[in-house]
Scaffold this motif. Structure first.
Motif, PDB file in Angstrom:
ATOM      1  N   ALA A   8       0.833  -1.195   0.000  1.00  0.00           N
ATOM      2  CA  ALA A   8       0.000   0.000   0.000  1.00  0.00           C
ATOM      3  C   ALA A   8       0.871   1.249   0.000  1.00  0.00           C
ATOM      4  CB  ALA A   8      -0.920  -0.003   1.218  1.00  0.00           C
ATOM      5  N   ARG A   9       0.585   2.147  -0.925  1.00  0.00           N
ATOM      6  CA  ARG A   9       1.313   3.417  -0.977  1.00  0.00           C
ATOM      7  C   ARG A   9       0.743   4.376   0.057  1.00  0.00           C
ATOM      8  NH1 ARG A   9       2.950   5.883  -6.795  1.00  0.00           N
ATOM      9  NH2 ARG A   9       4.638   4.437  -7.276  1.00  0.00           N
ATOM     10  N   ILE A  10       1.642   5.131   0.680  1.00  0.00           N
ATOM     11  CA  ILE A  10       1.251   6.112   1.683  1.00  0.00           C
ATOM     12  C   ILE A  10       1.569   7.502   1.156  1.00  0.00           C
ATOM     13  CG2 ILE A  10       1.497   6.855   4.083  1.00  0.00           C
ATOM     14  CD1 ILE A  10       0.528   3.966   3.811  1.00  0.00           C
ATOM     15  N   GLY A  11       0.603   8.404   1.233  1.00  0.00           N
ATOM     16  CA  GLY A  11       0.843   9.796   0.900  1.00  0.00           C
ATOM     17  C   GLY A  11       0.930  10.615   2.174  1.00  0.00           C
ATOM     18  N   GLN A  28      10.417   3.512   6.687  1.00  0.00           N
ATOM     19  CA  GLN A  28      11.212   2.546   7.438  1.00  0.00           C
ATOM     20  C   GLN A  28      10.432   1.250   7.665  1.00  0.00           C
ATOM     21  OE1 GLN A  28      12.322   5.098  10.814  1.00  0.00           O
ATOM     22  NE2 GLN A  28      14.459   4.884  10.220  1.00  0.00           N
ATOM     23  N   ALA A  29       9.090   1.363   7.729  1.00  0.00           N
ATOM     24  CA  ALA A  29       8.261   0.172   7.920  1.00  0.00           C
ATOM     25  C   ALA A  29       8.137  -0.651   6.646  1.00  0.00           C
ATOM     26  CB  ALA A  29       6.879   0.584   8.420  1.00  0.00           C
ATOM     27  N   GLY A  30       8.515  -0.061   5.485  1.00  0.00           N
ATOM     28  CA  GLY A  30       8.494  -0.826   4.242  1.00  0.00           C
ATOM     29  C   GLY A  30       7.577  -0.304   3.163  1.00  0.00           C
ATOM     30  N   HIS A  31       6.862   0.811   3.403  1.00  0.00           N
ATOM     31  CA  HIS A  31       5.938   1.367   2.408  1.00  0.00           C
ATOM     32  C   HIS A  31       6.644   2.319   1.447  1.00  0.00           C
ATOM     33  CE1 HIS A  31       2.178   0.019   4.396  1.00  0.00           C
ATOM     34  NE2 HIS A  31       2.848   0.201   5.520  1.00  0.00           N
ATOM     35  N   GLN A  32       6.138   2.376   0.226  1.00  0.00           N
ATOM     36  CA  GLN A  32       6.499   3.450  -0.686  1.00  0.00           C
ATOM     37  C   GLN A  32       5.741   4.699  -0.231  1.00  0.00           C
ATOM     38  OE1 GLN A  32       8.792   3.265  -3.203  1.00  0.00           O
ATOM     39  NE2 GLN A  32       9.177   1.155  -2.536  1.00  0.00           N
ATOM     40  N   CYS A  87      -2.945   6.243  -3.711  1.00  0.00           N
ATOM     41  CA  CYS A  87      -2.515   5.916  -2.350  1.00  0.00           C
ATOM     42  C   CYS A  87      -3.639   5.218  -1.581  1.00  0.00           C
ATOM     43  CB  CYS A  87      -2.099   7.187  -1.597  1.00  0.00           C
ATOM     44  SG  CYS A  87      -0.515   7.871  -2.139  1.00  0.00           S
ATOM     45  N   ALA A  88      -3.256   4.314  -0.697  1.00  0.00           N
ATOM     46  CA  ALA A  88      -4.230   3.644   0.162  1.00  0.00           C
ATOM     47  C   ALA A  88      -4.510   4.449   1.419  1.00  0.00           C
ATOM     48  CB  ALA A  88      -3.727   2.256   0.538  1.00  0.00           C
ATOM     49  N   LEU A  89      -3.553   5.292   1.807  1.00  0.00           N
ATOM     50  CA  LEU A  89      -3.685   6.135   2.992  1.00  0.00           C
ATOM     51  C   LEU A  89      -2.983   7.456   2.712  1.00  0.00           C
ATOM     52  CD1 LEU A  89      -4.175   6.738   6.061  1.00  0.00           C
ATOM     53  CD2 LEU A  89      -2.016   5.540   6.512  1.00  0.00           C
ATOM     54  N   VAL A  90      -3.665   8.568   2.988  1.00  0.00           N
ATOM     55  CA  VAL A  90      -3.066   9.892   2.874  1.00  0.00           C
ATOM     56  C   VAL A  90      -3.138  10.554   4.245  1.00  0.00           C
ATOM     57  CG1 VAL A  90      -3.146  12.173   1.811  1.00  0.00           C
ATOM     58  CG2 VAL A  90      -3.684  10.150   0.446  1.00  0.00           C
ATOM     59  N   ILE A  91      -1.979  10.965   4.746  1.00  0.00           N
ATOM     60  CA  ILE A  91      -1.886  11.597   6.057  1.00  0.00           C
ATOM     61  C   ILE A  91      -1.573  13.069   5.867  1.00  0.00           C
ATOM     62  CG2 ILE A  91      -0.732  11.582   8.306  1.00  0.00           C
ATOM     63  CD1 ILE A  91       0.124   8.675   7.672  1.00  0.00           C
ATOM     64  N   GLN A 115     -11.718   3.955  -1.668  1.00  0.00           N
ATOM     65  CA  GLN A 115     -11.110   3.035  -0.703  1.00  0.00           C
ATOM     66  C   GLN A 115      -9.967   3.680   0.072  1.00  0.00           C
ATOM     67  OE1 GLN A 115     -12.670   0.073  -0.289  1.00  0.00           O
ATOM     68  NE2 GLN A 115     -14.035   0.967  -1.843  1.00  0.00           N
ATOM     69  N   CYS A 116      -9.534   4.851  -0.371  1.00  0.00           N
ATOM     70  CA  CYS A 116      -8.411   5.515   0.291  1.00  0.00           C
ATOM     71  C   CYS A 116      -8.848   6.039   1.659  1.00  0.00           C
ATOM     72  CB  CYS A 116      -7.911   6.678  -0.570  1.00  0.00           C
ATOM     73  SG  CYS A 116      -6.516   7.586   0.155  1.00  0.00           S
ATOM     74  N   VAL A 117      -8.027   5.817   2.660  1.00  0.00           N
ATOM     75  CA  VAL A 117      -8.292   6.303   4.013  1.00  0.00           C
ATOM     76  C   VAL A 117      -7.591   7.646   4.180  1.00  0.00           C
ATOM     77  CG1 VAL A 117      -8.113   5.808   6.485  1.00  0.00           C
ATOM     78  CG2 VAL A 117      -8.386   3.926   4.839  1.00  0.00           C
ATOM     79  N   PHE A 118      -8.306   8.607   4.757  1.00  0.00           N
ATOM     80  CA  PHE A 118      -7.741   9.923   5.022  1.00  0.00           C
ATOM     81  C   PHE A 118      -7.451  10.054   6.522  1.00  0.00           C
ATOM     82  CE2 PHE A 118     -10.495  11.609   1.323  1.00  0.00           C
ATOM     83  CZ  PHE A 118      -9.543  11.196   0.403  1.00  0.00           C
TER      84      PHE A 118
END
Length: 330
Positions: A8-11, A28-32, A87-91, A115-118
């Protein structure tokens, strides 16, 4: 729903200290991780800073060079919000401004899949309020990290009125998989930590304004007598007075002017002067290379008191009198 998988890509939006730190944690956890900032070049500069910080850890033998290289390879600066579409999650980690956050998430809702979580890294603003303009407010939650994000373990997972509990569990499990210690909380003013922490700052600031003691002395009291790692002035300099003052104002307003949370004029003066702490080089303390850190004021050694006069009812201080009497004080 379990933690997000590593595919899962993280923004992350906002490349300041918090946004860059969150991006580093996810990478560091392994996500792009895609890092976006509206200031030209800020995202790339933040990644360069992460490179330098990780390089110091490699030099000190605390991190393998391969791990550093792998983390940096997963960090990607991007130029616009459209790049975050898959992205699957945008912070979000932008300034503490309700309207700015609302406008950002409305834009993201038009770009990202359903499906993207904000998630908002807001310190104290209402998650319910931020989510209000969205067509699907259930997918917006709070994911509040603490500064510095790569070091501090605690993460608050915050649910607003419309937030989906299943997504809250997903963010909880994701933060845990990232090596953090998440806690669930509701969207109350200041959530858990910033509501509890307000008096920690406020009492030192009141004592300073009243001339009871100077910053180094009050900080030393909290460290040496209170057992805290840092005093209030050291900590607010680290956090940034723009951020700390804004959170205090937000909590004060949310609690309808409760005097326990009253903002400090001394801190407002620093914000107005642009003396934001470590990041600007000057706050309650000066952080230039030539600056000498002032020491705490101390009293000279003197004989222990032999007598103690008491007037009125001591109330909660009665045990203190008993301790004095136990030491032979009359």
């Amino acid at each position: 729903m379990s933690a997000l998988n590593l595919n899962a890509r993280i923004g992350v939006i906002g490349a300041g200290a918090m946004g860059a730190g969150i991006a580093q944690v996810a990478a560091q956890a392994g996500h792009q991780v895609l890092l976006l900032d509206n200031r030209p070049g800020a995202a790339a500069q933040a990644i360069d800073n992460i490179d330098r910080q990780l390089g110091k850890r490699v030099e000190n033998g605390k991190l393998a060079a391969e791990a550093r290289d792998a983390t940096l390879a997963r960090l990607h600066p991007v130029e616009n919000a459209q790049a975050l579409a898959d992205c699957a999650l945008v912070i979000e980690a932008i300034a503490e401004n309700l309207e700015a956050k609302r406008a950002l998430f409305v834009q993201l809702e038009s770009l990202c899949s359903t499906q993207c979580v904000f998630a908002s890294n807001t310190s104290s603003l209402s998650i319910t309020g931020i989510a209000a303009p969205l067509k699907h407010p259930h997918r917006l939650l709070g994911l509040h990290f603490f500064n510095p994000a790569p070091v501090m373990a605690l993460v608050e997972v915050v649910c607003g009125v419309a937030s989906d509990p299943v997504l809250a569990d997903c963010l909880y499990d994701t933060a845990k998989a990232w090596g953090k210690k998440p806690v669930h909380t509701r969207s109350t003013p200041g959530f858990i930590v910033n509501r509890v922490a307000r008096p920690f700052y406020a009492e030192s600031l009141r004592l300073l304004q009243e001339g009871a003691a100077d910053c180094p002395t009050l900080d030393a009291l909290l460290r040496e007598a209170g057992g805290f790692a840092m005093g209030a002035f050291e900590l607010t300099d680290l956090i940034g007075h723009d951020v700390n003052y804004a959170v205090t104002c937000s909590v004060f307003d949310a609690y309808y002017g409760d005097p326990r949370f009253q903002p400090s004029l001394a801190q407002k003066a620093l914000v107005d002067a642009g003396r934001l702490g470590r990041k600007s080089g000057q706050g309650f303390y000066c952080y230039s290379e030539q600056a000498e850190r002032p020491g705490a004021s101390t009293l000279p050694n003197a004989p222990a008191p032999q007598t103690c006069a008491v007037e009125g009812d001591l109330g909660a201080l009665q045990p203190l009198l008993s301790r004095l009497q136990g030491q032979g004080v009359k």
